[in-house]
Design a protein around this motif. Sequence first.
Motif, PDB file in Angstrom:
ATOM      1  N   ASP A   1       0.875  -1.172   0.000  1.00 19.80           N
ATOM      2  CA  ASP A   1       0.000   0.000   0.000  1.00 19.80           C
ATOM      3  C   ASP A   1       0.914   1.224   0.000  1.00 19.80           C
ATOM      4  O   ASP A   1       1.404   1.651   1.041  1.00 19.80           O
ATOM      5  CB  ASP A   1      -0.887  -0.026   1.241  1.00 19.80           C
TER       6      ASP A   1
ATOM      7  N   GLU B   1       0.355   4.269  -0.422  1.00 22.36           N
ATOM      8  CA  GLU B   1      -0.159   5.468   0.243  1.00 22.36           C
ATOM      9  C   GLU B   1       0.248   5.489   1.715  1.00 22.36           C
ATOM     10  O   GLU B   1       0.644   6.528   2.249  1.00 22.36           O
ATOM     11  CB  GLU B   1      -1.677   5.524   0.107  1.00 22.36           C
ATOM     12  N   ASN B   2       0.183   4.344   2.368  1.00 24.89           N
ATOM     13  CA  ASN B   2       0.504   4.250   3.794  1.00 24.89           C
ATOM     14  C   ASN B   2       1.872   3.643   4.069  1.00 24.89           C
ATOM     15  O   ASN B   2       2.347   3.702   5.208  1.00 24.89           O
ATOM     16  CB  ASN B   2      -0.569   3.417   4.511  1.00 24.89           C
ATOM     17  N   ASP B   3       2.486   3.061   3.060  1.00 21.21           N
ATOM     18  CA  ASP B   3       3.784   2.397   3.225  1.00 21.21           C
ATOM     19  C   ASP B   3       4.663   2.699   2.006  1.00 21.21           C
ATOM     20  O   ASP B   3       5.019   1.811   1.238  1.00 21.21           O
ATOM     21  CB  ASP B   3       3.563   0.885   3.383  1.00 21.21           C
TER      22      ASP B   3
END
Length: 613
Positions: A385, A387-389
Motif C-alpha cells: 500500500d 499510500e501508507n507504506d
Amino acid sequence: MAIGQASATQDRPNILWISHEDLSPIYGCYGDSLARTPAIDELAKRSIRFDQAFSNAPICAPARSTLITGMYATSLGSQHLRSETPVPESLKILPEVLREAGYYTSNNVKTDYNFSHEGRWDESSNTAHWRNRPDDKPFFSVFNIMITHEGPTNALRKTDTESLKEFTDPDQVMLPPYLPDSPKMRQIWAHMYDLLAVFDQRVASLLGDLEEDGLLEETIVFVFSDHGHGLPGHKRWLNNAGLQIPFILHVPEKYKHFVDHIPGTTTDLKVGFVDFAPTVLNLAGATVPEMMEGKSFLGEGATEKEYVFGYRDRADDCYEVSRSVYDGRYLYVRHFMPQLPYYQNALIFNKGGSYEEINRLRALGQLPDATQRMFLPKETELLFDLENDPLEQKNLATREEHASRVRKLADELDEWMIRHRDTGLLSEGIMMGQAKGRSVYEVARAYSRESYQQLLEAARWVGKVSDPNHLIPYFESGEPAQRYWALIALDAYVGNIESTMPHLKKLMKDAVPAVATKAAEIMVKRGTDPEAYEILEKMLRLPDEVQVLQAAISVRQLGKKAAPLLPVIQDEIFPQYAGTIWGRYKSWSYPMFIGMALDQAQINCNVAIDTHR
C-alpha cells in the motif's frame, strides 16, 4: 538553421527529451529539501509535474527498449540486460516513424535498446544536436545525460562534481530503512544529490540552447530518469523504488491544447515508458503504428490508464522473472523465481561503493533486518500500500482483508502476460533458441492464447509446490517451456525430491539446452548422478552464446560444488570470452556476462580472480 532563428512556418512542435540515469523522484520540485535543482524547479513552475510516472523496468536496457519502441520489452523479448534480440523487420521505432512524418531526429548518445539502432536515427552520436537539422524541419532530439549513473554514484569521484560550489552534507541525508546507516553509505547518498546538481546544470545548458535559438516557445520538453536510484533496493529491484521516476513536462503556450485535460501544474495521471513513444507521435501529428502497445497520454484521444505493468528479467548474469502491476495505490509483485534472492552471490553485487559497504557490514553482522532480507529468498507474492507504506516495508499479500485485492491484481497481471505473449514465460534460452531466422516477437505470437495460459499455469507452480510429484505431468510435457518451469518449481521446493530423480535424469538429456542445463544444475545440487557435470560441460561448450550464458549462470549457482568444472573453465571455456572490456571480457553483451558468471564460480571455489570492481 542559424542560431537565434526559429522557423516562422513551423506548425508542429519540436520535441526534446532530456533523460538521465538512475534517479528516483528527488528533484526540488518534488519536495526534496536536499535537492539543488534550480533549473528543473524553475521549469516545473511553468510545466506539469507527473507524480505517477514509471519506467516499466528497473534497469536501463529493457527500460530504454520499452521507451523507444512503445512496446513492452517482454513482448519483443528485449527484457534481458544487454542482449541481442532479433526484432521484426516491420518494427519501426519512434525516430523512424517521426522521420517518415518529416521530423529531424537526433540522439546524443546512449541507445542500449537490446537490438541494433543502426540507421534508425538521422544522427546518433556524441555530437548529435537539433542544430544539425535542415532549416525547414521540426526536430525530435534526445540527450541522455549519464552523470547520475550508478557508476559515478558509487565511485565518489571528486572530478564528477568539480563544477559545483556547494556540496551535500552527509549528516543531513535520510537513508531508507533497507540501507545501513553508516558514514560510507551516507557519503554515497549525499554524492548522489551532488550528481543530480550536475545534471541540473546540463538541463540549464540545453534550455539555454533552446532560448538562444529562439525555440523555447516552439519546443515541448520532457525531463525524466530511466528508473530508480542506482543503489541496492532500487535499481534491479522490481518495486516502486526501482520503477517510479521523476518526469517534468514543459508545454509552451502555443501547444497548451495538448494538455487541456490536465488541470494545474501537477498530475496523478499514471504513465509508463511504454506510453512515451505513442504520445510523442500524437504530439507530432504522426500515425501511431498498430504494433505499438502503449497509449498516448497527451493530445487528441489521450488515454488515462488503469494499471501500470513492470518486469524484471536477467540483469548481468543474475537471472530473474518477476512481474508487477500498479493500480494507483497498491503495487502487486509476483516473483517467478522466489528461491533466488535479489542480492545474489554474483560479481555485480560484489563491486565497490554501496555494495562493498553492505558486504563489509554483513561480514561484521551489522546489517539492519531490512537489508538482510535482500540476501534471503523472496516471497512469491507481495502487495504494498504505497499510500501508507511508501518505503514498501509491509507485505500485505497474505492478509485476509486484502485477499480480494490480491486476486484482482493477480488476474489483471495474468491477463496482461497472456495478451501480450510475455516472452519471460519462454525463458531467454528457449525463446532465443526458437528465434533462428525469425524474431522473438514472432516466436511468441506463434503460440495460441490457450498455449500461453498453459505456460503461465506451469510457471505459477513455482513457490507453491507441496508435493513434487504434482510436477510430473509438466516434466513429461511436449512443450519445452513447461518442462523448464517444472524444473524451476522443483528447484524452489525445499523438501525431498527423490521421487522425481528418474525424471530429472531424463531431463538432463533434453534436446533443449535450457531444460538440460537446469536439470543438470539441480542434480548437482541435490542428487548424486556424476553425469550432471558432463551435461553442464557440454552446455558450456555450445557455440550459441545465449545457451552458454544459461549454463554459466547455473554453474555459478552451484557454489563450491562447481569445483570439478574448474579445469575446463580455466583452460578452455573462459579464454573464449576473454578480452579488454573491464580488462577482462570480450564484449559488453553475452561474453561479459558469461565471463562474470564463470569468474564468480571460480571465486566461490576459493580461486583468486582479479575482477573489475
